[in-house]
Structures are given as C-alpha cells and as structure tokens.
Design a protein around this motif. Structure first.
Motif, PDB file in Angstrom:
ATOM      1  N   THR A 146      -3.089  12.964   3.903  1.00 50.41           N
ATOM      2  CA  THR A 146      -3.087  11.509   3.768  1.00 50.41           C
ATOM      3  C   THR A 146      -2.498  10.839   5.000  1.00 50.41           C
ATOM      4  OG1 THR A 146      -2.860  11.753   1.364  1.00 50.41           O
ATOM      5  CG2 THR A 146      -2.344   9.602   2.311  1.00 50.41           C
ATOM      6  N   ALA A 147      -1.398  11.381   5.505  1.00 48.14           N
ATOM      7  CA  ALA A 147      -0.788  10.817   6.708  1.00 48.14           C
ATOM      8  C   ALA A 147      -1.718  10.947   7.915  1.00 48.14           C
ATOM      9  CB  ALA A 147       0.543  11.509   6.986  1.00 48.14           C
ATOM     10  N   GLU A 191       0.626  19.672   1.479  1.00 50.05           N
ATOM     11  CA  GLU A 191      -0.606  19.633   2.262  1.00 50.05           C
ATOM     12  C   GLU A 191      -1.394  18.355   1.998  1.00 50.05           C
ATOM     13  OE1 GLU A 191      -2.762  23.134   1.359  1.00 50.05           O
ATOM     14  OE2 GLU A 191      -1.425  24.483   2.477  1.00 50.05           O
ATOM     15  N   GLN A 192      -1.398  17.897   0.756  1.00 47.08           N
ATOM     16  CA  GLN A 192      -2.081  16.646   0.441  1.00 47.08           C
ATOM     17  C   GLN A 192      -1.410  15.461   1.106  1.00 47.08           C
ATOM     18  OE1 GLN A 192      -2.175  15.730  -3.734  1.00 47.08           O
ATOM     19  NE2 GLN A 192      -4.046  14.510  -3.562  1.00 47.08           N
ATOM     20  N   ARG A 193      -0.093  15.474   1.148  1.00 46.84           N
ATOM     21  CA  ARG A 193       0.620  14.394   1.830  1.00 46.84           C
ATOM     22  C   ARG A 193       0.335  14.388   3.321  1.00 46.84           C
ATOM     23  NH1 ARG A 193       6.544  15.380  -1.022  1.00 46.84           N
ATOM     24  NH2 ARG A 193       6.044  14.435  -3.059  1.00 46.84           N
ATOM     25  N   LEU A 194       0.310  15.563   3.921  1.00 45.80           N
ATOM     26  CA  LEU A 194       0.001  15.637   5.356  1.00 45.80           C
ATOM     27  C   LEU A 194      -1.419  15.177   5.649  1.00 45.80           C
ATOM     28  CD1 LEU A 194       1.721  19.026   6.318  1.00 45.80           C
ATOM     29  CD2 LEU A 194       2.523  16.701   6.798  1.00 45.80           C
ATOM     30  N   THR A 216       0.831  -1.216   0.000  1.00 43.65           N
ATOM     31  CA  THR A 216       0.000   0.000   0.000  1.00 43.65           C
ATOM     32  C   THR A 216       0.858   1.255   0.000  1.00 43.65           C
ATOM     33  OG1 THR A 216      -1.749  -1.189   1.184  1.00 43.65           O
ATOM     34  CG2 THR A 216      -1.828   1.219   1.230  1.00 43.65           C
ATOM     35  N   VAL A 217       1.926   1.254   0.804  1.00 43.54           N
ATOM     36  CA  VAL A 217       2.813   2.422   0.844  1.00 43.54           C
ATOM     37  C   VAL A 217       3.516   2.603  -0.498  1.00 43.54           C
ATOM     38  CG1 VAL A 217       4.871   3.381   1.937  1.00 43.54           C
ATOM     39  CG2 VAL A 217       3.109   2.304   3.339  1.00 43.54           C
ATOM     40  N   ASP A 240       1.427   9.216  -5.659  1.00 43.86           N
ATOM     41  CA  ASP A 240       1.869  10.579  -5.366  1.00 43.86           C
ATOM     42  C   ASP A 240       2.750  11.113  -6.493  1.00 43.86           C
ATOM     43  OD1 ASP A 240       2.219  12.806  -3.272  1.00 43.86           O
ATOM     44  OD2 ASP A 240       4.288  12.258  -3.726  1.00 43.86           O
ATOM     45  N   HIS A 241       3.567  10.248  -7.076  1.00 43.51           N
ATOM     46  CA  HIS A 241       4.381  10.668  -8.228  1.00 43.51           C
ATOM     47  C   HIS A 241       3.495  11.055  -9.407  1.00 43.51           C
ATOM     48  CE1 HIS A 241       7.639  10.812 -11.126  1.00 43.51           C
ATOM     49  NE2 HIS A 241       7.033   9.882 -11.861  1.00 43.51           N
ATOM     50  N   TRP A 242       2.439  10.290  -9.645  1.00 45.55           N
ATOM     51  CA  TRP A 242       1.511  10.619 -10.728  1.00 45.55           C
ATOM     52  C   TRP A 242       0.795  11.938 -10.463  1.00 45.55           C
ATOM     53  CZ3 TRP A 242      -0.786   5.028 -10.698  1.00 45.55           C
ATOM     54  CH2 TRP A 242       0.090   4.188 -11.395  1.00 45.55           C
TER      55      TRP A 242
END
Length: 352
Positions: free
Chosen positions: A167-168, A162-165, A118-119, A126-128
């Motif tokens: 998601t985390a 912000e999107q990564r945060l 999953t990670v 995230d690269h896409w």
C-alpha cells in the motif's frame, strides 16, 4: 281417407349405420387417448406425445408474484443512503473545485485535510483487515511446513506487513506520477474554451453517478471502471483550468481520494458498522448541503450552517418520498408463473 304408407325396415338402415359408425369412432378415439397420469418429466418414457398438454391440470400450478418480497420503509431508506453518500461526495468535490478556482480556499489545505482523512480511514481499514485475518487463522488448522531438500527461502515478513508495504509503495508511485503529470495536465485543454470544459465535465460526472456500483459488497476492491474513469477524466479537464501546477496536483490527488479510495472505505464501513455508516451519511449530507449553499450564495459560515440544515431536511424528505413511492408501486406488480415456464435446473456444487 288417405291410405297409410307402410314403413319398410330397410328405411331405418342408414340411420342405424350412422349411429354405429359414430360409436366406433368414439371408441377408437378413446382407445388412442393416452392412459395414466401425466408428469412433466423427460427422463422416463410416458404414453404421451412430446407436445401434450394436460388441460385438466394446466392451470392448477398458476402462481402470481411467487418471489415477491414486500419492501420495508426503513430498509429502503438504508439502501438509499448508499446513493446519497455518492451524490454527496460528488457535490463536495464540485464545491471544492469552485472554491479553489475562485481563490476562497487553498488547494493545499483541501488536499491536506483529504489526505489526513484518507490516512485515518486506511488505519481503520487496516485494523479491520487484521481482525479478519486473525479470525480466519483461528478457524483454519495450522499447516505443516514441508521438509524438502530443495526448499526455497521464504520472506520473514508477515502477510499483513507485506500488504502495508504494498500500500505504501502504491501511494508513493501515485504521488510521483502526479508530480510528473501535473505540468502536462495543466496545458491539456489550453486550446479548448471554458464552456466546453464545463459541459464535458458535467457529462462525465453524470456518467460517474449513473454507472457507479451501488450494490457492491464488502469484497469489492475497486468501483466500476466506467464510473471511476469518467470521474478521473472530469477531474483532469477541470484541473486544466487551474492557474498553477500546485493547483492541478492538489485537485487531481483529491479526486483520486474521493472517487478511487473513498468508495472502498464506504463499502467496508457499511459491512462492519451500521452506526458508522449512518454517522458518515449524516456528515456527508451536512457537508455537501453546506458547501452547495455557500457556493450558490457566496456567503460564509452562516450560509454553511443554513445549508447543512436545509440539505439534511431536503435529503431526508426525498429519501422518504422515493421509498414510499417504491412501496406503492408494488401493488402494480403482476408476474405470473405457471407450468409453461422453462424448468430451472438445480445444480449441486457440493456432492456428499
């Protein structure tokens, strides 16, 4: 000799009157007949009644299957791969549950490998997303920042960060919620017999397969709610049969990854890379076939390899057979369109 009867001219008077009357009626009907060419339009006045039917041109525009698009074998095979991927995912989940409840596999190992995959899938996703955002920024012009006296302070983080945060944060909340709910889920169906649990979970997984959104594009964020909810309910009732809270937590987290997150990655992969979609399909078919064969026979690695080969052959044969069957059914399609069909308005969304 008989005497000849003299004809009176008045005897022919009724016949002449009848012929004249018929001529007058014919002329009167012709005068009442609408003149001009009939056009199937309502926005201008015509010398025709509202229920007028032009019998001479009524069937001129008759069409049979005007929008028929002939199926192609390999395109049907590609479309069927979406269904096969989801069926393989459901089969893998069921095989993992059987292996966990029979003590063959550690639940921590199952959820650990699933979390690692999953990670990795999230990193690729995230690269896409970064490529999509950079391409959109190259197309759009750079906005001019307004200079106002009451300007509020903005975040120094980029949208991608912000999107990564976010998601985390969501991942941490799901992890904490499952830790708290695992003892409750373990005792959820304590008073229910196992036979009822197997039947209920089977029906719920069948609902998941039936209502899954197989036509979702790359813009879809979540699968169909009915399908996802039924899969989560099935995993919850199955987890209640496990011996410890660790087992319950592992299976529930594994179900979220399989039924909630994995479909999103599959959609994105299909939209981004056809070869990646094909490789993933082969991997899922092989893993599902091997897992099902091991579950049915109870053997080890050799049975897994045999199941991979048999599963791939049977799946490919079924996909090809269904594709040829759909192609053969097209000759029975008989959709008739004509002037009696309601008009379809053309709505212009962009005006010049």
């Amino acid at each position: 000799m008989g005497s000849d009867r003299l004809l009176d001219p008045s005897d022919a008077l009724p016949n002449s009157l009848g012929v004249g009357r018929k001529r007058n009626e014919r002329a009167r009907s012709e005068s009442r007949k609408p003149r001009g060419n009939y056009r199937k339009l309502l926005w201008f006045k015509q010398p025709f009644p509202d229920n007028y039917t032009d019998e001479t041109t009524f069937l001129d525009h008759l069409q049979r299957n005007p929008r028929l698009q002939p199926y192609e074998f390999w395109s049907l095979m590609a479309d069927a791969s979406v269904i096969v991927q989801h069926l393989a995912s459901v089969a893998i989940f069921c095989c993992c549950f059987v292996a966990i409840i029979q003590g063959r596999v550690s639940p921590v190992a199952v959820v650990g490998w699933a979390s690692l995959c999953t990670v990795s899938a999230w990193a690729l996703w995230d690269h896409w997303m970064g490529q999509s955002m950079s391409s959109s920024l190259d197309i759009l012009p750079a906005p001019t920042p307004p200079h106002t006296a009451g300007e509020t302070s903005t975040s120094s983080l980029s949208p991608r960060t912000e999107q990564r945060l976010a998601t985390a944060k969501s991942a941490v909340l799901i992890y904490a919620a499952l830790l708290g709910l695992s003892p409750i889920l373990k005792s959820l169906t304590r008073s229910t017999t196992s036979d009822s649990i197997w039947a209920l979970s089977t029906w719920l997984l069948m609902i998941n397969v039936a209502f899954f959104d197989y036509s979702g594009g790359s813009e879809a964020h979540l699968p169909a709610s009915i399908s996802t909810n039924s899969a989560m309910m099935a995993s919850a009732v199955l987890a209640s049969r496990l011996p410890s809270t660790t087992h319950v937590f592992s299976l529930t987290l594994f179900s979220i990854e399989v039924f909630g997150l994995f479909p999103i990655f599959r959609r994105q992969l299909r939209a981004r890379s056809s070869w990646g979609h094909l490789i993933l399909t082969v991997m899922l078919i092989s893993t599902a076939g091997g897992g099902v064969f091991v579950t049915l026979t109870g053997s080890g690695r050799g049975a897994f390899l045999v199941g991979m080969i048999l599963g791939g052959i049977v799946t490919f044969f079924c996909m090809g057979l269904c594709s040829w069957w759909l192609i053969g059914l097209q000759k029975y399609k008989n959709e008739i369109h004509g002037p009696w069909d309601p008009a379809r308005p053309i709505i212009r969304r962009h005006w010049d």
